[in-house]
Design an enzyme around this catalytic site. Structure first.
Site, PDB file in Angstrom:
ATOM      1  N   ARG A   5      41.613  34.570  49.388  1.00 25.67           N
ATOM      2  CA  ARG A   5      41.542  33.402  48.499  1.00 25.67           C
ATOM      3  C   ARG A   5      41.390  32.130  49.325  1.00 25.67           C
ATOM      4  NH1 ARG A   5      42.289  33.979  43.045  1.00 25.67           N
ATOM      5  NH2 ARG A   5      43.594  35.787  42.850  1.00 25.67           N
ATOM      6  N   GLY A  14      47.302  40.112  42.304  1.00 24.25           N
ATOM      7  CA  GLY A  14      46.608  41.169  43.066  1.00 24.25           C
ATOM      8  C   GLY A  14      47.613  42.146  43.649  1.00 24.25           C
ATOM      9  N   THR A  24      51.484  39.971  48.602  1.00 30.28           N
ATOM     10  CA  THR A  24      50.065  39.639  48.471  1.00 30.28           C
ATOM     11  C   THR A  24      49.389  39.855  49.817  1.00 30.28           C
ATOM     12  OG1 THR A  24      48.478  37.822  48.248  1.00 30.28           O
ATOM     13  CG2 THR A  24      50.727  37.171  48.719  1.00 30.28           C
ATOM     14  N   ASP A  83      47.075  38.200  50.886  1.00 31.93           N
ATOM     15  CA  ASP A  83      46.523  36.920  51.347  1.00 31.93           C
ATOM     16  C   ASP A  83      47.387  36.191  52.391  1.00 31.93           C
ATOM     17  OD1 ASP A  83      44.557  37.435  49.494  1.00 31.93           O
ATOM     18  OD2 ASP A  83      45.389  36.107  47.963  1.00 31.93           O
ATOM     19  N   ASP A 114      51.896  33.245  44.778  1.00 27.44           N
ATOM     20  CA  ASP A 114      52.370  31.933  44.310  1.00 27.44           C
ATOM     21  C   ASP A 114      52.343  31.782  42.783  1.00 27.44           C
ATOM     22  OD1 ASP A 114      49.601  31.965  44.363  1.00 27.44           O
ATOM     23  OD2 ASP A 114      49.392  29.896  45.044  1.00 27.44           O
ATOM     24  N   ARG A 126      46.754  39.926  35.559  1.00 24.93           N
ATOM     25  CA  ARG A 126      46.774  38.455  35.578  1.00 24.93           C
ATOM     26  C   ARG A 126      46.728  37.995  34.117  1.00 24.93           C
ATOM     27  NH1 ARG A 126      43.223  39.052  40.263  1.00 24.93           N
ATOM     28  NH2 ARG A 126      44.475  38.541  42.094  1.00 24.93           N
ATOM     29  N   ASP A 170      49.491  33.913  51.822  1.00 26.80           N
ATOM     30  CA  ASP A 170      49.311  32.495  51.499  1.00 26.80           C
ATOM     31  C   ASP A 170      50.578  31.809  51.000  1.00 26.80           C
ATOM     32  OD1 ASP A 170      49.433  33.803  49.095  1.00 26.80           O
ATOM     33  OD2 ASP A 170      47.603  32.958  48.258  1.00 26.80           O
TER      34      ASP A 170
HETATM   35  P1  ADP Z   1      49.335  35.690  42.635  1.00 27.84           P
HETATM   36  O1  ADP Z   1      50.684  35.897  42.040  1.00 27.84           O
HETATM   37  O2  ADP Z   1      48.886  36.803  43.523  1.00 27.84           O
HETATM   38  O3  ADP Z   1      49.157  34.320  43.238  1.00 27.84           O
HETATM   39  P2  ADP Z   1      47.886  34.769  40.449  1.00 27.84           P
HETATM   40  O4  ADP Z   1      47.712  33.404  41.015  1.00 27.84           O
HETATM   41  O5  ADP Z   1      46.755  35.388  39.731  1.00 27.84           O
HETATM   42  O6  ADP Z   1      48.307  35.816  41.477  1.00 27.84           O
HETATM   43  O7  ADP Z   1      49.107  34.695  39.469  1.00 27.84           O
HETATM   44  C1  ADP Z   1      49.578  35.851  38.816  1.00 27.84           C
HETATM   45  C2  ADP Z   1      49.984  35.510  37.432  1.00 27.84           C
HETATM   46  O8  ADP Z   1      51.082  34.584  37.462  1.00 27.84           O
HETATM   47  C3  ADP Z   1      48.916  34.792  36.622  1.00 27.84           C
HETATM   48  O9  ADP Z   1      47.975  35.670  36.104  1.00 27.84           O
HETATM   49  C4  ADP Z   1      49.773  34.190  35.532  1.00 27.84           C
HETATM   50  O10 ADP Z   1      50.147  35.169  34.596  1.00 27.84           O
HETATM   51  C5  ADP Z   1      51.039  33.770  36.301  1.00 27.84           C
HETATM   52  N1  ADP Z   1      50.950  32.362  36.678  1.00 27.84           N
HETATM   53  C6  ADP Z   1      50.116  31.776  37.543  1.00 27.84           C
HETATM   54  N2  ADP Z   1      50.300  30.449  37.604  1.00 27.84           N
HETATM   55  C7  ADP Z   1      51.302  30.177  36.740  1.00 27.84           C
HETATM   56  C8  ADP Z   1      51.978  28.964  36.331  1.00 27.84           C
HETATM   57  N3  ADP Z   1      51.658  27.769  36.824  1.00 27.84           N
HETATM   58  N4  ADP Z   1      52.964  29.082  35.419  1.00 27.84           N
HETATM   59  C9  ADP Z   1      53.294  30.282  34.896  1.00 27.84           C
HETATM   60  N5  ADP Z   1      52.706  31.449  35.242  1.00 27.84           N
HETATM   61  C10 ADP Z   1      51.733  31.402  36.133  1.00 27.84           C
HETATM   62  O1  F6P Z   2      45.107  37.657  45.788  1.00 28.43           O
HETATM   63  C1  F6P Z   2      44.618  38.884  46.242  1.00 28.43           C
HETATM   64  C2  F6P Z   2      43.120  38.942  46.139  1.00 28.43           C
HETATM   65  O2  F6P Z   2      42.715  40.212  46.627  1.00 28.43           O
HETATM   66  C3  F6P Z   2      42.348  37.824  46.837  1.00 28.43           C
HETATM   67  O3  F6P Z   2      42.263  38.010  48.220  1.00 28.43           O
HETATM   68  C4  F6P Z   2      41.034  37.891  46.131  1.00 28.43           C
HETATM   69  O4  F6P Z   2      40.373  36.645  46.138  1.00 28.43           O
HETATM   70  C5  F6P Z   2      41.415  38.264  44.720  1.00 28.43           C
HETATM   71  O5  F6P Z   2      42.712  38.836  44.792  1.00 28.43           O
HETATM   72  C6  F6P Z   2      40.464  39.229  44.058  1.00 28.43           C
HETATM   73  O6  F6P Z   2      40.877  39.376  42.754  1.00 28.43           O
HETATM   74  P1  F6P Z   2      40.324  40.498  41.773  1.00 28.43           P
HETATM   75  O7  F6P Z   2      41.015  41.770  42.125  1.00 28.43           O
HETATM   76  O8  F6P Z   2      40.686  39.993  40.442  1.00 28.43           O
HETATM   77  O9  F6P Z   2      38.849  40.605  41.999  1.00 28.43           O
HETATM   78 MG    MG Z   3      47.787  33.206  44.028  1.00 28.99          MG
END
Ligand code: ADP
Ligand code: F6P
Ligand code: MG
Length: 321
Positions: free
Chosen positions: A172, A11, A126, A128, A103, A72, A130
Site C-alpha cells: 500500500r 488484508g 498486515t 504491509d 490501521d 473489508r 505500515d
Molecule cells: P487494514 O486493517 O489492513 O488497514 P483496511 O484499511 O481495509 O485494512 O481496514 C479494514 C476495515 O477496517 C475496513 O474495511 C473497515 O471496515 C474498517 N475501517 C477502516 N477505517 C475505519 C475507520 N476510520 N473507522 C471505522 N472502521 C474503519
Molecule cells: O493491506 C494488504 C494488501 O495486500 C496491500 O499490500 C495491497 O495493496 C492490498 O492489501 C490488496 O488488497 P486486495 O486483496 O483487496 O486486492
Molecule cells: Mg490499512
C-alpha cells in the site's frame, strides 16, 4: 467467567492463524468462553459468530490466511453501522473483542471502545508493516521471504537473456516490503514512495551494469511508488525497450506458510492480548519492540508518524549490484 470474541479484518496475513490459536488456547486456559467472528466487521454486523474451543484450532498454526475469513467494510466508518456491531456483541454478552488487522481495523476497534464501551485489544497483522508504533507486524517477514523466492526465480531467466525485470510488490503506501526484499535480494534499484527517481540516471546505470554483466537484473518497485508498467514505460525512453520486462507479484505475497518469526511472534502477541483483557484494560494496541511485547493506547499507536527509512535506502544504494 469472561466471554470474549476474536476477528480478523483487512488484508489477511500469514500468522493470523497461529495468533487465533494462541488467543483461543490462552482464553481457554483462563477458563473463559471464546467466540470467533467470521469475515471481520461484516460478520460482526451480520451476527456471523461461532463458538471456538481449543480443539477447533488444531492444525492451523502452519497455515496462511485466516480460518475466520476476512473482509473489508467501508461502511464501518459510520456510527450507525458500528452500533449494529456493538448490538451483536451485547446480544451474546461478549464484553471483550480481539481484533487482528491493520490501521483501518484498529480505527474500527477504537470506535467500538470509544462509543459503545467494548473492551478491545488490537494486534498488528498486515504484510504491509505500515503501523509505525511497532517494529513488527504479523505477516511481514513471511511476505518478504516470498518476494525473495520470486526474485530468485525471476533473476534466473532475466540473467539468461540479459534482461531487467521491473517487479512490483505490495505494501500500500508503505515501501517496507520493497525495501527489505530489495536489500536482501540485491536489487539493482528500489523505488519507494516518497523518494524521487531520475529515470535517465537509472537507465544509464542498468545499461552499464548490463555491459559489465554484474547486475542483479531486478528493479523492485513498491506499489506505493507507482506501477511497474509506468516504470517500464519511463525507462524505455532511455534504453532499449526489449531489455525490459515487468511483473506484478500480487497476492502470492499474502499466502503461504508463516515463517518461524511470524508463528512465534503471533503466538506471543495473541496470548499477550488475552492477558491485556484479563487486566481489564481497553482500547489497547499490542506491539513488539526489540523482541519485547508491549501494549499502548490505540490512539497513541495510530498517531506515531510513518518514517521513511532513508538510512536503509542509502545502504541499499551503496551495496547495489
Ligand atoms: P487494514 O486493517 O489492513 O488497514 P483496511 O484499511 O481495509 O485494512 O481496514 C479494514 C476495515 O477496517 C475496513 O474495511 C473497515 O471496515 C474498517 N475501517 C477502516 N477505517 C475505519 C475507520 N476510520 N473507522 C471505522 N472502521 C474503519
Ligand atoms: O493491506 C494488504 C494488501 O495486500 C496491500 O499490500 C495491497 O495493496 C492490498 O492489501 C490488496 O488488497 P486486495 O486483496 O483487496 O486486492
Ligand atoms: Mg490499512
Amino acid at each position: 467467567m469472561k466471554k470474549i470474541a476474536v476477528l480478523t479484518s483487512g488484508g489477511d496475513a500469514p500468522g493470523m492463524n497461529p495468533c487465533i490459536r494462541a488467543v483461543v488456547r490462552t482464553a481457554e486456559y483462563l477458563g473463559w468462553e471464546i467466540y470467533g467472528i467470521r469475515r471481520g466487521y461484516v460478520g460482526l454486523i451480520e451476527d456471523d459468530i461461532i463458538r471456538l474451543t481449543g480443539d477447533d484450532v488444531n492444525d492451523i498454526a502452519q497455515k496462511g490466511g485466516t480460518i475466520l475469513k476476512s473482509a473489508r467494510l467501508k461502511d464501518f466508518e459510520k456510527i450507525e453501522v458500528q452500533a449494529k456491531a456493538a448490538e451483536t456483541l451485547k446480544k451474546h454478552n461478549i464484553e471483550c473483542l480481539v481484533v487482528m488487522g491493520g490501521d483501518g481495523s484498529f480505527q474500527g476497534a477504537k470506535a467500538l471502545s470509544d462509543h459503545f464501551g467494548i473492551n478491545v485489544v488490537c494486534l498488528p497483522a498486515t504484510i504491509d508493516n505500515d503501523l509505525a508504533y511497532t517494529n513488527y507486524t504479523i505477516g511481514f517477514p513471511t511476505a518478504v521471504n516470498t518476494v525473495l523466492e520470486a526474485m530468485d526465480r525471476i533473476r534466473d531467466t532475466m540473467q539468461s537473456h540479459q534482461r531487467i525485470c521491473i517487479m512490483e510488490v505490495m505494501g500500500r503506501r508503505c515501501g517496507d516490503i520493497a525495501l527489505f526484499a530489495g536489500l536482501a535480494g540485491s536489487a539493482d534499484a528500489i523505488l519507494l514512495p516518497g523518494i524521487d527517481v531520475d529515470y535517465k540516471e537509472l537507465a544509464e546505470k542498468l545499461i552499464d551494469n548490463r555491459s559489465r554483466e554484474r547486475n542483479s537484473n531486478i528493479v523492485v518497485v513498491a506499489e506505493g511508488f507507482g506501477s511497474c508498467a509506468e516504470v517500464r514505460k519511463e525507462l524505455s525512453k532511455y534504453m532499449e525497450p526489449d531489455y525490459l520486462r515487468d511483473i506484478v507479484l500480487g497476492h502470492t505475497q499474502r499466502g503461504g506458510r508463516p515463517n518461524m518469526q511470524d508463528v512465534n511472534n503471533a503466538i506471543k502477541m495473541g496470548s499477550y492480548a488475552v492477558e491485556v483483557l484479563e487486566k481489564g484494560k481497553t482500547c489497547r494496541a499490542v506491539g513488539i519492540n526489540h523482541g519485547d511485547v508491549f501494549d499502548l493506547d490505540i490512539t497513541d499507536a495510530l498517531s506515531v508518524p510513518t518514517i521513511i527509512r532513508k538510512d536503509l535506502y542509502k545502504l541499499s544504494q551503496i551495496i547495489a549490484d
